[in-house]
Design a protein around this motif. Structure first.
Motif, mmCIF file in Angstrom:
data_model
loop_
_atom_site.group_PDB
_atom_site.id
_atom_site.type_symbol
_atom_site.label_atom_id
_atom_site.label_comp_id
_atom_site.label_asym_id
_atom_site.label_seq_id
_atom_site.Cartn_x
_atom_site.Cartn_y
_atom_site.Cartn_z
ATOM 1 N N LEU A 98 -37.021 -11.996 0.896
ATOM 2 C CA LEU A 98 -36.554 -10.658 1.258
ATOM 3 C C LEU A 98 -35.319 -10.262 0.465
ATOM 4 N N PHE A 99 -34.339 -11.176 0.401
ATOM 5 C CA PHE A 99 -33.098 -10.826 -0.292
ATOM 6 C C PHE A 99 -33.254 -10.889 -1.808
ATOM 7 N N ALA A 100 -34.202 -11.663 -2.285
ATOM 8 C CA ALA A 100 -34.510 -11.618 -3.718
ATOM 9 C C ALA A 100 -35.071 -10.248 -4.076
ATOM 10 N N GLU A 101 -35.956 -9.721 -3.184
ATOM 11 C CA GLU A 101 -36.509 -8.390 -3.409
ATOM 12 C C GLU A 101 -35.412 -7.327 -3.332
ATOM 13 N N LEU A 102 -34.542 -7.438 -2.322
ATOM 14 C CA LEU A 102 -33.467 -6.460 -2.171
ATOM 15 C C LEU A 102 -32.544 -6.476 -3.381
ATOM 16 N N GLY A 103 -32.146 -7.669 -3.837
ATOM 17 C CA GLY A 103 -31.281 -7.766 -5.010
ATOM 18 C C GLY A 103 -31.931 -7.169 -6.242
ATOM 19 N N SER A 104 -33.224 -7.415 -6.405
ATOM 20 C CA SER A 104 -33.952 -6.857 -7.540
ATOM 21 C C SER A 104 -33.995 -5.330 -7.490
ATOM 22 N N LYS A 105 -34.210 -4.793 -6.285
ATOM 23 C CA LYS A 105 -34.257 -3.337 -6.117
ATOM 24 C C LYS A 105 -32.892 -2.720 -6.415
ATOM 25 N N ILE A 106 -31.822 -3.368 -5.973
ATOM 26 C CA ILE A 106 -30.477 -2.843 -6.237
ATOM 27 C C ILE A 106 -30.220 -2.795 -7.739
ATOM 28 N N ARG A 107 -30.510 -3.901 -8.430
ATOM 29 C CA ARG A 107 -30.286 -3.943 -9.886
ATOM 30 C C ARG A 107 -31.084 -2.851 -10.597
ATOM 31 N N HIS A 108 -32.359 -2.743 -10.221
ATOM 32 C CA HIS A 108 -33.222 -1.783 -10.900
ATOM 33 C C HIS A 108 -32.756 -0.355 -10.641
ATOM 34 N N ALA A 109 -32.351 -0.059 -9.387
ATOM 35 C CA ALA A 109 -31.891 1.296 -9.063
ATOM 36 C C ALA A 109 -30.639 1.653 -9.854
ATOM 37 N N VAL A 110 -29.706 0.709 -9.947
ATOM 38 C CA VAL A 110 -28.465 0.956 -10.683
ATOM 39 C C VAL A 110 -28.750 1.139 -12.173
ATOM 40 N N GLU A 111 -29.586 0.257 -12.742
ATOM 41 C CA GLU A 111 -29.915 0.361 -14.166
ATOM 42 C C GLU A 111 -30.628 1.678 -14.473
ATOM 43 N N LEU A 112 -31.550 2.085 -13.583
ATOM 44 C CA LEU A 112 -32.279 3.329 -13.795
ATOM 45 C C LEU A 112 -31.349 4.528 -13.754
ATOM 46 N N ARG A 113 -30.461 4.569 -12.753
ATOM 47 C CA ARG A 113 -29.514 5.682 -12.650
ATOM 48 C C ARG A 113 -28.586 5.719 -13.860
ATOM 49 N N GLU A 114 -28.118 4.550 -14.295
ATOM 50 C CA GLU A 114 -27.219 4.510 -15.449
ATOM 51 C C GLU A 114 -27.910 5.016 -16.707
ATOM 52 N N SER A 115 -29.179 4.635 -16.891
ATOM 53 C CA SER A 115 -29.912 5.114 -18.070
ATOM 54 C C SER A 115 -30.137 6.616 -17.992
ATOM 55 N N GLN A 116 -30.409 7.131 -16.788
ATOM 56 C CA GLN A 116 -30.574 8.577 -16.615
ATOM 57 C C GLN A 116 -29.283 9.314 -16.922
ATOM 58 N N VAL A 117 -28.166 8.737 -16.482
ATOM 59 C CA VAL A 117 -26.864 9.351 -16.735
ATOM 60 C C VAL A 117 -26.575 9.373 -18.235
ATOM 61 N N LYS A 118 -26.884 8.272 -18.924
ATOM 62 C CA LYS A 118 -26.636 8.207 -20.369
ATOM 63 C C LYS A 118 -27.459 9.243 -21.117
ATOM 64 N N VAL A 119 -28.734 9.380 -20.728
ATOM 65 C CA VAL A 119 -29.593 10.370 -21.375
ATOM 66 C C VAL A 119 -29.061 11.780 -21.126
ATOM 67 N N ALA A 120 -28.631 12.039 -19.873
ATOM 68 C CA ALA A 120 -28.105 13.365 -19.536
ATOM 69 C C ALA A 120 -26.823 13.658 -20.314
ATOM 70 N N ARG A 121 -25.947 12.655 -20.433
ATOM 71 C CA ARG A 121 -24.707 12.831 -21.196
ATOM 72 C C ARG A 121 -25.009 13.178 -22.652
ATOM 73 N N THR A 122 -25.888 12.390 -23.251
ATOM 74 C CA THR A 122 -26.214 12.613 -24.658
ATOM 75 C C THR A 122 -26.824 13.987 -24.869
ATOM 76 N N SER A 123 -27.714 14.390 -23.963
ATOM 77 C CA SER A 123 -28.339 15.716 -24.072
ATOM 78 C C SER A 123 -27.291 16.820 -23.970
#
Length: 329
Positions: A98-123
């Protein structure tokens, strides 16, 4: 239970968990510090997880949000995702999995948001570059162009403030000439000496003196910004970058951008803003050359009129002006 979750997640050194016993307590924490993600239960006192999610999405639209609850009804899942939850993790089963899944979801959500922010900044920065180059084509007055460039940087680029200043050779100080963004005392107090004294340690004068970009991605912890850090922090400035401007190699200045996000200026942002300021410098040189040519033509026309007046008052004679402007009687 919260303490147990915290201890389990913090076994991974990548995580630091701050627990809150209610959504209201979490909102108070968000006012005073920055966080990378929220993991929220559904059933909580006063405000449930969906209501909490709606408030977070309104105030912090980019903050990753994960619903972590034992309530697995389909309508709760759908409602949470429809209101902007990044993931829904259901409690139960093997704790390690359960906590392996939760940790994975947290990492993925943060990485996805950061990549979206970077793309938005560059645009946004590409849009700023395009809009300012359009302004360069149609504006042929230096001050008007500076005002337009700062306004575009704030309105289109999302910077909290942008300003342009030039060094006064007589006083050896960089004085802010034009600015756009929030109005506060920080801008009006900016006077940076170009001498190697403590009051000369600043981004703008460093960019002017060295002729290259000067960056502070954490103003509150940057020794270069020590003189202005308290006032900058009070105004919400967390990162800043200053880029040199020149005018026909004579007048030295800089354009400075402020962001309320720490670590805003990556290599991509720095390269684009440097290119932008080089375009502005070239525009200043062109404007100055056009002004100089205009003055020369005006002086030549004035000389021609004076010569005509002189000829009209002289006795009858024949005057010939050769190709080099010499008068032959």
């Amino acid at each position: 239970m919260l303490d147990s979750f915290r201890l389990i997640l913090e076994k991974d050194p990548e995580f630091r968990v701050v627990p809150a016993l209610s959504a209201k307590a979490a909102l108070e924490l968000l006012k005073n510090a920055g966080y990378d993600a929220i993991v929220s239960d559904y059933e909580m006192p006063e405000i449930d997880g969906i209501q909490f999610l709606k408030i977070v999405r309104e105030k912090y639209p980019r903050l990753p949000f994960i619903i972590f609850t034992g309530k697995g009804r389909e309508e709760i899942v759908i409602e949470s995702l429809n209101n902007g939850a990044d993931y829904y993790v259901r409690k139960g089963g093997d704790a390690r999995a359960l906590f392996a899944e939760l940790g994975s979801k947290i990492r993925h959500a943060v990485e996805l948001r950061e990549s979206q922010v970077k793309v938005a900044r560059t645009s946004r920065l590409y849009l700023v570059l395009s809009r300012i180059n359009e302004a360069i084509v149609r504006i042929h007055d230096r001050r008007t162009l500076m005002e337009e460039a700062c306004k575009i940087a704030v309105q289109e680029g999302g910077f909290i403030r942008a300003w342009i200043g030039f060094e006064d050779p007589g006083t050896c100080r960089v004085t802010a000439m034009v600015a756009s963004g929030t109005l506060d005392g920080f801008f009006t107090n900016v006077r940076e000496s170009s001498e190697p004294f403590p009051e000369g340690d600043g981004l703008a004068i460093t960019a002017v003196r060295r002729g290259k970009p000067s960056i502070s991605n954490d103003i509150l912890a940057d020794p270069l910004m020590e003189t202005w850090a308290p006032e900058a922090g009070a105004c919400g400035y967390r990162a800043a970058a200053s880029f040199p401007l020149t005018t026909c190699r004579k007048s030295r200045g800089a354009m400075t951008f402020f962001s309320q996000e720490p670590d805003f200026f990556t290599e991509t942002e720095i390269a684009l803003l440097h290119e932008l300021c080089e375009d502005i410098s070239f525009a200043f040189e062109t404007i100055d050359m056009e002004a100089s040519q205009g003055r020369i033509l005006s002086e030549l026309e004035q000389s021609r009129r004076q010569l005509v007046n002189i000829i009209n008052f002289l006795p009858d004679a024949t005057f010939v002006i050769d190709l080099e402007g010499r008068v032959i009687i």
